[in-house]
Design a protein around this motif. Structure first.
Motif, PDB file in Angstrom:
ATOM      1  N   THR A  15     -24.597   8.793  10.986  1.00  0.00           N
ATOM      2  CA  THR A  15     -23.517   9.274  12.110  1.00  0.00           C
ATOM      3  C   THR A  15     -22.845  10.334  11.704  1.00  0.00           C
ATOM      4  O   THR A  15     -22.817  10.707  10.503  1.00  0.00           O
ATOM      5  N   ASP A  16     -22.311  11.294  12.744  1.00  0.00           N
ATOM      6  CA  ASP A  16     -21.817  12.404  12.676  1.00  0.00           C
ATOM      7  C   ASP A  16     -20.155  12.244  12.483  1.00  0.00           C
ATOM      8  O   ASP A  16     -19.266  13.066  12.474  1.00  0.00           O
ATOM      9  N   ASP A  17     -19.815  10.978  12.543  1.00  0.00           N
ATOM     10  CA  ASP A  17     -18.246  10.800  12.638  1.00  0.00           C
ATOM     11  C   ASP A  17     -17.846  10.790  11.364  1.00  0.00           C
ATOM     12  O   ASP A  17     -18.201  10.211  10.146  1.00  0.00           O
ATOM     13  N   ILE A  18     -16.589  11.700  10.885  1.00  0.00           N
ATOM     14  CA  ILE A  18     -16.311  12.107   9.609  1.00  0.00           C
ATOM     15  C   ILE A  18     -15.890  11.052   8.819  1.00  0.00           C
ATOM     16  O   ILE A  18     -16.065  11.075   7.352  1.00  0.00           O
ATOM     17  N   LEU A  19     -15.205   9.853   9.407  1.00  0.00           N
ATOM     18  CA  LEU A  19     -15.030   8.800   8.551  1.00  0.00           C
ATOM     19  C   LEU A  19     -16.037   7.890   8.218  1.00  0.00           C
ATOM     20  O   LEU A  19     -15.704   7.266   7.083  1.00  0.00           O
ATOM     21  N   ALA A  20     -16.969   7.824   9.033  1.00  0.00           N
ATOM     22  CA  ALA A  20     -18.147   7.104   8.747  1.00  0.00           C
ATOM     23  C   ALA A  20     -18.784   7.881   7.444  1.00  0.00           C
ATOM     24  O   ALA A  20     -18.918   7.206   6.519  1.00  0.00           O
TER      25      ALA A  20
END
Length: 345
Positions: A15-20
């Motif tokens: 995923t490109d979500d920074i927190l993930a």
């Protein structure tokens, strides 16, 4: 796939979500975020702050543990500094009210005793100078000897820029840790100080590390830097790999060039704390000056549950802090044990 689904993809797909990304990279593998990744964290919307702080706390607990290092500081030589650090009321070049003064050795010892009574393991002797002269080093040596004769505590120093000979002298005195802040990102530094360079500070830090002393290096947030420069600063610190990073927040001082700057919003300050933790997963990250006016009591709690694992108790060099008892009570309420002296050696 929606944004929410991206954050909570049960398949574990990329995923490109920074927190993930941070959860896998920093929390699971202990690899700090790089400059571009820190910037993405700093750019997160405010409605994700709680999630960000929770992740930073998880990182702190996994890679540093629950203990909190407590430190007290005192100014051996106050005011009259020849440098023009735009945030500092100790500069002799500004019309700020701080005037030059020295503290005597008995007062220094008493301050160390009072610091030790709080449970602190570290006592830092600070001087407002470009760098120490022979008189100052002689006073520091006498102070360290007197403190060691009466107080069981680690001694740190912050005496400005050093020569190799001075580094060697301090190491021989048994100085445990040396503080010399880079203050801000390299690209922003000329807007903050003009009488010396970022590179001069960096040189002192490298000599300190090579001499075997622990390196304490942080800075001040809220001095007009951009989010990009804040990310740059976190990356600078990560490349230095300091043992401790004190995070200060600008407390605008009357009579200084930065006296009219606005106080950093609490949400922005907390996001920065968490971002620095994600860039420096194993480092002592210390709450320092300005947190009282920037964060208040609730913000202090959020910071300690958002990546912070060290505090300065009592007053700072030219500004008032929280009473030491308030911080110690907060740590007790949060079930955060104070780091024992024998764990710092």
């Amino acid at each position: 796939m929606t944004t929410t689904e991206q954050r909570n993809d049960p398949t574990g797909a990329a995923t490109d979500d920074i927190l993930a990304i941070a959860r896998e990279q920093v929390l699971e593998r202990g690899v700090g975020l790089d400059r571009d990744q820190v910037l993405r964290v700093l750019q997160l919307p405010e409605d994700r702050l709680t999630e960000l702080l929770a992740l930073a706390h998880d990182v702190r607990m996994r890679w540093c543990g629950p203990e909190v290092e407590v430190e007290g500081i005192i100014s051996l030589k106050t005011g009259g500094c020849p440098e023009d650090c735009h945030f500092c009321s100790q500069s002799g070049l500004f019309s700020s009210p701080v005037r030059s003064a020295w503290i005597d050795i008995p007062s220094l010892v008493e301050a160390a005793k009072q610091t030790a009574k709080t449970g602190a393991t570290e006592f830092c002797i600070v001087a407002a100078v470009r760098g120490p002269d022979k008189r100052l080093l002689s006073q520091v040596a006498a102070g360290i000897e007197a403190i060691r004769n009466e107080v069981d505590i680690q001694i740190a120093c912050s005496l400005g820029m050093l020569t190799q000979e001075q580094v060697d002298e301090l190491a021989a005195m048994g100085v445990h840790r040396y503080n010399h802040n880079l203050e801000t990102a390299r690209s922003h530094f000329p807007n903050v100080v003009t009488t010396h360079t970022w590179e001069e500070r960096w040189g002192t830090l490298r000599m300190v590390r090579d001499a075997g002393m622990e390196v304490c290096c942080g800075g001040i947030l809220g001095m007009g830097e951009t989010l990009e420069q804040r990310a740059e600063f976190a990356s600078d610190l990560a490349s230095l790999d300091p043992d401790e990073v004190p995070l200060n927040f600008l407390n605008p001082r009357p009579g200084t060039p930065f006296g009219d700057l606005d106080v950093l919003p609490a949400s922005e300050a907390l996001a920065a704390v968490a971002a620095f933790r994600l860039a420096l997963p194993r480092t002592i990250l210390r709450f320092a000056g300005g947190r009282e006016i920037t964060l208040g009591d609730l913000g202090a709690q959020q910071g300690i549950l958002g990546g912070i694992n060290a505090v300065i108790v009592g007053n700072y060099l030219t500004t008032l802090g929280r009473p030491a008892e308030n911080d110690l009570d907060l740590l007790a309420d949060l079930s955060m044990p104070i780091k024992a002296l024998n764990d710092t050696i």
